[in-house]
Write a protein that holds these residues in place. Sequence first.
Motif, short mmCIF file in Angstrom:
data_model
loop_
_atom_site.label_atom_id
_atom_site.label_comp_id
_atom_site.label_asym_id
_atom_site.label_seq_id
_atom_site.Cartn_x
_atom_site.Cartn_y
_atom_site.Cartn_z
N UNK A 179 50.72 53.36 54.79
CA UNK A 179 51.90 52.44 54.42
C UNK A 179 50.97 51.44 53.65
N UNK A 180 49.78 50.81 54.30
CA UNK A 180 49.19 49.99 53.63
C UNK A 180 48.47 50.42 52.16
N UNK A 181 48.03 51.58 52.08
CA UNK A 181 47.54 52.21 50.91
C UNK A 181 48.67 52.11 49.71
N UNK A 182 50.09 52.39 50.03
CA UNK A 182 50.98 52.40 49.30
C UNK A 182 51.10 50.78 48.79
N UNK A 183 51.02 49.81 49.79
CA UNK A 183 51.09 48.52 49.35
C UNK A 183 49.95 47.98 48.49
N UNK A 184 48.98 48.54 48.60
CA UNK A 184 47.60 48.07 47.89
C UNK A 184 47.95 48.77 46.41
N UNK A 185 48.56 49.75 46.28
CA UNK A 185 48.84 50.28 44.85
C UNK A 185 49.55 49.30 44.06
N UNK A 186 50.21 48.31 44.77
CA UNK A 186 51.24 47.59 44.02
C UNK A 186 50.46 46.17 43.64
N UNK A 187 49.32 46.10 44.06
CA UNK A 187 48.22 44.92 43.79
C UNK A 187 47.47 44.99 42.41
N UNK A 188 47.70 44.11 41.67
CA UNK A 188 47.07 44.27 40.40
C UNK A 188 45.52 44.23 40.53
N UNK A 189 44.91 45.07 39.91
CA UNK A 189 43.43 45.42 40.14
C UNK A 189 42.73 45.22 38.88
N UNK A 190 41.90 44.30 39.11
CA UNK A 190 40.81 44.12 37.89
C UNK A 190 39.62 45.04 38.01
N UNK A 191 39.44 45.44 36.69
CA UNK A 191 38.13 46.45 36.43
C UNK A 191 36.90 45.78 35.91
N UNK A 192 36.10 45.67 36.71
CA UNK A 192 34.81 45.13 36.53
C UNK A 192 33.64 45.90 35.90
N UNK A 193 33.21 45.48 34.92
CA UNK A 193 31.73 46.04 34.32
C UNK A 193 30.90 45.00 34.02
N UNK B 104 50.30 38.54 53.03
CA UNK B 104 49.00 37.78 52.67
C UNK B 104 48.82 37.82 51.17
N UNK B 105 48.15 36.82 50.67
CA UNK B 105 47.95 36.90 49.42
C UNK B 105 46.61 37.57 49.18
N UNK B 106 46.92 38.45 47.93
CA UNK B 106 46.15 39.41 47.95
C UNK B 106 45.57 39.65 46.44
N UNK B 107 44.08 39.94 46.32
CA UNK B 107 43.49 40.12 44.89
C UNK B 107 42.87 41.50 45.09
N UNK B 108 42.65 42.23 43.98
CA UNK B 108 41.70 43.52 44.11
C UNK B 108 40.94 43.61 43.02
N UNK C 40 39.52 44.41 48.09
CA UNK C 40 40.64 43.98 48.40
C UNK C 40 40.39 42.64 49.29
N UNK C 41 40.83 41.62 48.63
CA UNK C 41 40.71 40.22 49.43
C UNK C 41 42.04 39.52 49.84
N UNK C 42 42.17 39.35 51.18
CA UNK C 42 43.51 38.96 51.76
C UNK C 42 43.21 37.50 52.13
N UNK C 43 44.14 36.77 51.92
CA UNK C 43 44.09 35.07 52.27
C UNK C 43 45.51 34.95 52.88
N UNK C 44 45.46 35.00 54.40
CA UNK C 44 46.47 34.68 55.33
C UNK C 44 46.89 33.11 55.29
N UNK C 45 48.24 33.04 55.64
CA UNK C 45 48.97 31.53 55.81
C UNK C 45 48.19 30.85 56.41
N UNK C 46 47.28 30.95 57.65
CA UNK C 46 46.62 30.13 58.43
C UNK C 46 45.19 29.94 57.92
N UNK C 47 44.86 30.17 56.64
CA UNK C 47 43.78 30.18 56.11
C UNK C 47 42.67 31.27 56.39
#
Length: 212
Positions: free
Chosen positions: A191-205, A13-17, A26-33
């Motif tokens: 395993x998912x937590x390991x995968x999420x560590x690879x997702x570039x994460x924005x820090x927001x204030x 899935x396309x992921x943003x964090x 974390x937001x996931x966008x799957x191929x089926x929408x």
Amino acid sequence: MAVTGWLESLRAAEKTALLQDGRRKVHYLFPDGKEMAEEYDEKTKELLVRKWRMKSALGALGQWQIEVGEPALPGAGSLGPELITESNANSLNWICLLQPIFMRKDTKMSFQWRIRNLPYPKDVYNVSVDQKERCVVVRTTNKKYYKKFSIPDLERYQLPLDESSLSFAHANSTLIISYQKPKEVLVAESELQKELKKVKTAHSSDRDCKTQ
């Protein structure tokens, strides 16, 4: 194999964090929408929120459907069939007029659900697994409450329901139902937590930052 299949779909899935207010969102966008949004406690890594959204046949975005986390407050006039009523006068009458609130709030080791506004003593409740319908059934001996619900995680991983993994407690007019996570789920979550560590994460204030 099904466990691996679901994990692979999350990886694909396309992921943003976004890290905000101590929560990793974390937001996931799957191929089926379909879209899935999760929120984790940044320190404990516990799942706090999971919700889903999908497009209608005409392409319009639907409402978010909450799977884990606090439910949206019902509007006026939305009392459903689970409304508890009590005919005899007693000290619990006021709470018996409240609608039971069902929500899921997991722990590290268990799927967990809370049903608030259930004032009856623990021995009134019966919580069991319906293997045929693949769901958990809650009923009371006084016939004042009945509910059945599935465990979406077990459906996605195609794992069987095990009656011995089910337990419940009752305190402060809240029924707390726990289902011990199978080892396959615990491994997949790790395993998912390991995968999420690879997702570039924005820090927001930034107060104007748009969140899910």
